[in-house]
Scaffold this motif. Sequence first.
Motif, PDB file in Angstrom:
ATOM      1  N   SER A 194     -20.794 -32.191  -4.161  1.00  0.00           N
ATOM      2  CA  SER A 194     -20.815 -31.983  -2.719  1.00  0.00           C
ATOM      3  C   SER A 194     -19.662 -31.068  -2.331  1.00  0.00           C
ATOM      4  CB  SER A 194     -20.759 -33.311  -1.972  1.00  0.00           C
ATOM      5  OG  SER A 194     -19.627 -34.029  -2.380  1.00  0.00           O
ATOM      6  N   VAL A 195     -19.807 -30.454  -1.188  1.00  0.00           N
ATOM      7  CA  VAL A 195     -18.800 -29.505  -0.707  1.00  0.00           C
ATOM      8  C   VAL A 195     -18.329 -29.977   0.662  1.00  0.00           C
ATOM      9  CG1 VAL A 195     -18.385 -27.111  -0.006  1.00  0.00           C
ATOM     10  CG2 VAL A 195     -19.937 -27.605  -1.913  1.00  0.00           C
ATOM     11  N   GLU A 196     -17.034 -30.183   0.782  1.00  0.00           N
ATOM     12  CA  GLU A 196     -16.497 -30.519   2.113  1.00  0.00           C
ATOM     13  C   GLU A 196     -16.358 -29.238   2.904  1.00  0.00           C
ATOM     14  OE1 GLU A 196     -13.139 -33.025   2.589  1.00  0.00           O
ATOM     15  OE2 GLU A 196     -13.760 -34.311   0.905  1.00  0.00           O
ATOM     16  N   THR A 197     -16.927 -29.238   4.077  1.00  0.00           N
ATOM     17  CA  THR A 197     -16.952 -27.989   4.832  1.00  0.00           C
ATOM     18  C   THR A 197     -17.023 -28.285   6.309  1.00  0.00           C
ATOM     19  OG1 THR A 197     -18.174 -25.936   5.160  1.00  0.00           O
ATOM     20  CG2 THR A 197     -19.487 -27.848   4.635  1.00  0.00           C
ATOM     21  N   ASP A 198     -16.464 -27.427   7.123  1.00  0.00           N
ATOM     22  CA  ASP A 198     -16.608 -27.637   8.570  1.00  0.00           C
ATOM     23  C   ASP A 198     -17.494 -26.583   9.239  1.00  0.00           C
ATOM     24  OD1 ASP A 198     -14.448 -26.169   7.712  1.00  0.00           O
ATOM     25  OD2 ASP A 198     -12.986 -27.122   9.032  1.00  0.00           O
ATOM     26  N   VAL A 199     -17.909 -25.568   8.468  1.00  0.00           N
ATOM     27  CA  VAL A 199     -18.870 -24.615   9.025  1.00  0.00           C
ATOM     28  C   VAL A 199     -19.960 -24.353   7.973  1.00  0.00           C
ATOM     29  CG1 VAL A 199     -19.258 -22.247   9.813  1.00  0.00           C
ATOM     30  CG2 VAL A 199     -17.195 -23.462  10.525  1.00  0.00           C
ATOM     31  N   VAL A 200     -21.188 -24.468   8.375  1.00  0.00           N
ATOM     32  CA  VAL A 200     -22.311 -24.178   7.472  1.00  0.00           C
ATOM     33  C   VAL A 200     -23.149 -23.084   8.107  1.00  0.00           C
ATOM     34  CG1 VAL A 200     -24.444 -25.067   6.452  1.00  0.00           C
ATOM     35  CG2 VAL A 200     -22.398 -26.511   6.530  1.00  0.00           C
ATOM     36  N   ILE A 201     -23.412 -22.030   7.345  1.00  0.00           N
ATOM     37  CA  ILE A 201     -24.260 -20.960   7.865  1.00  0.00           C
ATOM     38  C   ILE A 201     -25.537 -20.916   7.034  1.00  0.00           C
ATOM     39  CG2 ILE A 201     -24.429 -18.524   8.420  1.00  0.00           C
ATOM     40  CD1 ILE A 201     -21.152 -18.779   8.209  1.00  0.00           C
ATOM     41  N   VAL A 202     -26.623 -21.184   7.701  1.00  0.00           N
ATOM     42  CA  VAL A 202     -27.924 -21.227   7.043  1.00  0.00           C
ATOM     43  C   VAL A 202     -28.480 -19.808   7.027  1.00  0.00           C
ATOM     44  CG1 VAL A 202     -30.241 -22.186   7.134  1.00  0.00           C
ATOM     45  CG2 VAL A 202     -28.269 -23.569   7.880  1.00  0.00           C
ATOM     46  N   SER A 203     -28.638 -19.280   5.841  1.00  0.00           N
ATOM     47  CA  SER A 203     -29.035 -17.877   5.719  1.00  0.00           C
ATOM     48  C   SER A 203     -30.215 -17.795   4.765  1.00  0.00           C
ATOM     49  CB  SER A 203     -27.828 -17.100   5.208  1.00  0.00           C
ATOM     50  OG  SER A 203     -28.002 -15.747   5.408  1.00  0.00           O
ATOM     51  N   LEU A 204     -31.333 -18.294   5.217  1.00  0.00           N
ATOM     52  CA  LEU A 204     -32.501 -18.455   4.351  1.00  0.00           C
ATOM     53  C   LEU A 204     -33.615 -17.494   4.696  1.00  0.00           C
ATOM     54  CD1 LEU A 204     -32.527 -22.351   4.224  1.00  0.00           C
ATOM     55  CD2 LEU A 204     -31.976 -20.795   2.348  1.00  0.00           C
ATOM     56  N   GLY A 205     -33.236 -16.319   5.200  1.00  0.00           N
ATOM     57  CA  GLY A 205     -34.269 -15.333   5.505  1.00  0.00           C
ATOM     58  C   GLY A 205     -34.838 -15.546   6.894  1.00  0.00           C
ATOM     59  N   ALA A 206     -35.984 -14.937   7.116  1.00  0.00           N
ATOM     60  CA  ALA A 206     -36.483 -14.839   8.478  1.00  0.00           C
ATOM     61  C   ALA A 206     -37.920 -15.320   8.591  1.00  0.00           C
ATOM     62  CB  ALA A 206     -36.401 -13.395   8.936  1.00  0.00           C
ATOM     63  N   THR A 207     -38.254 -15.679   9.807  1.00  0.00           N
ATOM     64  CA  THR A 207     -39.611 -16.084  10.150  1.00  0.00           C
ATOM     65  C   THR A 207     -40.139 -15.111  11.184  1.00  0.00           C
ATOM     66  OG1 THR A 207     -39.064 -18.400   9.798  1.00  0.00           O
ATOM     67  CG2 THR A 207     -40.966 -17.953  11.171  1.00  0.00           C
ATOM     68  N   ARG A 208     -41.378 -14.683  11.036  1.00  0.00           N
ATOM     69  CA  ARG A 208     -41.909 -13.684  11.958  1.00  0.00           C
ATOM     70  C   ARG A 208     -42.337 -14.309  13.273  1.00  0.00           C
ATOM     71  NH1 ARG A 208     -41.389 -11.867   7.303  1.00  0.00           N
ATOM     72  NH2 ARG A 208     -41.025  -9.649   7.101  1.00  0.00           N
ATOM     73  N   ASN A 209     -42.007 -13.630  14.333  1.00  0.00           N
ATOM     74  CA  ASN A 209     -42.313 -14.162  15.660  1.00  0.00           C
ATOM     75  C   ASN A 209     -43.743 -13.822  16.050  1.00  0.00           C
ATOM     76  OD1 ASN A 209     -39.734 -15.297  16.160  1.00  0.00           O
ATOM     77  ND2 ASN A 209     -38.940 -13.261  16.670  1.00  0.00           N
ATOM     78  N   THR A 210     -44.666 -14.631  15.555  1.00  0.00           N
ATOM     79  CA  THR A 210     -46.083 -14.374  15.830  1.00  0.00           C
ATOM     80  C   THR A 210     -46.783 -15.580  16.450  1.00  0.00           C
ATOM     81  OG1 THR A 210     -46.612 -15.064  13.579  1.00  0.00           O
ATOM     82  CG2 THR A 210     -46.343 -12.710  13.937  1.00  0.00           C
ATOM     83  N   GLU A 211     -46.042 -16.682  16.601  1.00  0.00           N
ATOM     84  CA  GLU A 211     -46.695 -17.902  17.095  1.00  0.00           C
ATOM     85  C   GLU A 211     -47.361 -17.684  18.446  1.00  0.00           C
ATOM     86  OE1 GLU A 211     -43.767 -17.651  15.792  1.00  0.00           O
ATOM     87  OE2 GLU A 211     -43.518 -19.167  14.234  1.00  0.00           O
ATOM     88  N   TRP A 212     -46.745 -16.864  19.270  1.00  0.00           N
ATOM     89  CA  TRP A 212     -47.277 -16.656  20.619  1.00  0.00           C
ATOM     90  C   TRP A 212     -48.651 -15.986  20.600  1.00  0.00           C
ATOM     91  CZ3 TRP A 212     -47.772 -11.696  23.060  1.00  0.00           C
ATOM     92  CH2 TRP A 212     -47.305 -10.622  22.289  1.00  0.00           C
ATOM     93  N   LEU A 213     -49.021 -15.458  19.422  1.00  0.00           N
ATOM     94  CA  LEU A 213     -50.316 -14.778  19.318  1.00  0.00           C
ATOM     95  C   LEU A 213     -51.400 -15.689  18.758  1.00  0.00           C
ATOM     96  CD1 LEU A 213     -48.870 -11.444  17.978  1.00  0.00           C
ATOM     97  CD2 LEU A 213     -49.943 -11.798  20.213  1.00  0.00           C
ATOM     98  N   ALA A 214     -51.025 -16.935  18.448  1.00  0.00           N
ATOM     99  CA  ALA A 214     -52.002 -17.854  17.862  1.00  0.00           C
ATOM    100  C   ALA A 214     -53.203 -17.970  18.801  1.00  0.00           C
ATOM    101  CB  ALA A 214     -51.365 -19.219  17.636  1.00  0.00           C
ATOM    102  N   GLY A 215     -54.377 -17.860  18.230  1.00  0.00           N
ATOM    103  CA  GLY A 215     -55.583 -18.021  19.033  1.00  0.00           C
ATOM    104  C   GLY A 215     -55.981 -16.790  19.828  1.00  0.00           C
ATOM    105  N   SER A 216     -55.155 -15.735  19.755  1.00  0.00           N
ATOM    106  CA  SER A 216     -55.461 -14.526  20.534  1.00  0.00           C
ATOM    107  C   SER A 216     -56.572 -13.699  19.885  1.00  0.00           C
ATOM    108  CB  SER A 216     -54.209 -13.660  20.657  1.00  0.00           C
ATOM    109  OG  SER A 216     -53.854 -13.136  19.385  1.00  0.00           O
ATOM    110  N   GLY A 217     -56.803 -13.946  18.601  1.00  0.00           N
ATOM    111  CA  GLY A 217     -57.786 -13.134  17.890  1.00  0.00           C
ATOM    112  C   GLY A 217     -57.155 -11.961  17.155  1.00  0.00           C
ATOM    113  N   LEU A 218     -55.858 -11.799  17.322  1.00  0.00           N
ATOM    114  CA  LEU A 218     -55.167 -10.714  16.624  1.00  0.00           C
ATOM    115  C   LEU A 218     -54.844 -11.158  15.191  1.00  0.00           C
ATOM    116  CD1 LEU A 218     -54.394  -7.959  17.817  1.00  0.00           C
ATOM    117  CD2 LEU A 218     -52.050  -8.784  17.984  1.00  0.00           C
TER     118      LEU A 218
END
Lengths: 411, 463
Positions: B240-264
């Motif tokens: 384990s690592v004792e730490t007071d700051v953790v930066i989650v840097s696991l890549g990206a997710t595309r912002n497409t949820e708002w298009l769900a069901g649009s037919g695009l």
Amino acid sequence: MTQSLLHQILDYANRADPYPIYEELRKTPVHHEEDGPYVVGTYYEIRSLLHDPRISSDARNLASTARDPLAESAQEGSALPPSFLRLDPPEHDRLRRMTNRPFGPPHSPHRVDGMRGELRDIVAGLIDGIGDPGRIDLVEEFSYPFPVTVICRLLGVPREDEARFHTWADTIAASLDPDPDADPTERGKESHEARMQLGMYLAGLIEERRKKPGDDMLSELATAKGPDGAMTTMELLSTAALLLIAGHETTVNLVTNGMLTLLRNPDVLQRLRADPRLAVPVVEELLRFEPPVQLVPQRTPLADIEIHGVTIPKGASLWLVLASGNRDPQRFENPDRFDPDRRDIQHLGLGSGIHSCFGAPLARLEAQLALAELARRLENPRLLEDPPPYRQNAVLRGPRHLPIACDGIRP
Amino acid sequence: MNGDASLEQLRREGRVVIVGASLAGLRAAETLREKGFAGSLTMIGDEPYEPYDRPPLSKQVLLGMAGADRTALPRRRALDATWRLGVPATGLDMAAGRVRLADGDEVPYDRLLIATGVRARPWPHAAEAELDGVFVLRTRDDGAALARRLAERPKRVLVIGAGFTGSEIASACRERGLAVTVAERAAAPLVGALGGVVGAVAAELQREHGVDLRCGVMVTALEGDATGRVRAAHLSDGSSVETDVVIVSLGATRNTEWLAGSGLGAGPRGIACDAGCRAFDIRGIVTDDIYVAGDVARSPHALFGYQFLSLEHWGNAVSQAETAAHNMLSASSDRLPHLWMPAFWSSQFGVNIKSVGVPTLGTEIVVSQGSLADRRFVGVYGYQGRVIGAVAFDHARWLPFYQELIETTVPFPPPFPTVDRRPEGRRPVDADFPDPSVPTHGPTVTLSGYSPADRRMTFTPAH
């Protein structure tokens, strides 16, 4: 046409306007005459070759059979090791990196900008010192002394030694520009003598700076403690000589060509007078339109390379005519028009790739300040001779004198 | 009305809506105006800020050299646009030609450009992600908050994921003199983008700069103290690592949820579009009025077997936006293909890293100039006997040459000598990319297959 193209490029008669010859040159992707160098004059091909790792800048890779009419003037009688201009990686990279450390970002981001005030003072002093406004030789009175003084300040040459430094620089510069009427043996001796004296002087100065460093570039180079360590004295001498020679003649020509071009384009001169900020695009366009280094004559392929069906053999001498690429209509609209409003201005005037002009940020600033101030202070300036008399040199091309007149000099 | 007349009318009084007010959105808007578009222009962005530049957020901003509020993108020209900032788009009605906004408004369009980009992939355990001291880095607010916390001089920073962003964050922390642990699931940093051979160099670089680099491990849990502050991270190797700051840097997710069901044709891999930036609908039919640009787009590239590529690259966003804007106002015969050569840069641990082409396609690598040991080199990637990509460590000035090799499909290994060729450059070796089906922090170029309507990908967090 009876004269060969190569001959025409070198012919002094064409110095004032080599551009029609370059237009001829661009009609073939690679121009080659028996025994001569392979000459390339089109923009995209030059740009490719400047980034091509099969091309060497090291004279040792040149085949002994390669004939280059410019080779003799390159580095005559120098006992110094080749400077990074004539080296390939990794040696080139190491020396350039070490030289850059006290000069530019990331380690010295303020060096050039920090000289702004000093450059302004030098420019002001030279203009104040102009004699008869009715007949000014801009080269003698302004463009010539300006960069030598700047390099002295950059390197940290003490003020009291600047005059001596100017004398050596003049002699060495003259040797780069052979006057056909002078006795070559005599000139060779003089130039050799000047190089020796300059070398001894710099060696002494380096010793002093090692003991008692200042904040100048030579001190920092002599006492460098970066990951690459410090340069040897020989490397340092070679580098200092390179900065002096490469930074001198080029800047003289940039400023002189600049004033000549402005005087031929009075509307632009008028705009620059009204708005000194125009100096930035003016200098960029100038580097395209009248580049101080017309061609790069010292490259050679490490293997046979093919360009548009022409094979340039390994070890051949290869010339890249930057000034021709800058006028290539395939790349620039109306290439023969001087147009500081051009937005698409990725010229080849400062080269490209790993050997792109080391002093570019300083040269740009020098030319910008000089031209803006000349435009502001010279009243109603005009050319007394057009074209002016040029130097012999086809590579570092520029007027030997630029006789101009003006009605007076504004404070 | 014939085509010319309707295009003319579009240019004069059409309604263009751009969803996504970052780099791609801004450059597209500027290009539209530059090309004479005189109609109405609406810029919709979920963040309250005018377009800003993201690369400095993991560099100058974390170093404290510039505030996150000083990253506004320079403007090329006046836009005369209606800005709807801080209001996310929530839906699209393709038939009616309307974008729905979170505040209930609907904005009609004649031409729509979608440039909604990506967001940081959050820490998968919501409760742990809520702990004070756990950060992601994607937005200006993220950058400001993280820079503030780093300025408080935490005792140790843990970076989860050693992709480009994670590595740059680690570099900035070290430059600030902070103790840093980096936990990476793969065998080395940057392997997803550059493979194991180059990754090994990146690993040395990190260790040499004092990073406590732990590879081949996963963070299994983040632990908070009684006040809800993160205090430790538990790793899959039992440590384990004792730490007071953790930066989650696991890549990206595309912002497409708002298009769900649009037919695009929008899904987790992004929004599929043709080479002219026109979006595909879910049936694989290309739309005429909806365009896509930037990180959220995936489009076929002729040079790379017409595979759909998603490119999270700054230069791609600019180029694709310009092409999309041009095509939005053009007749079909005047449209241009988006044929941008993938290229990106990173600056970390004092090294300038730059790449062209698609290294992730490569199976082999040869060091054509310089040396891995010096950390100054050009590595050339080969795929099926041709040059497909190149990476440079402090050798960026050579890359235009390698770009030409990729464009002209030169054989691999390149059959000629180069300056500064070392013994190690004589023979190609396995480029050592991890199995692409195993998600790591995610490469910046993703090959996303051929189907324009691929919605099937699911990301299974390793943690």
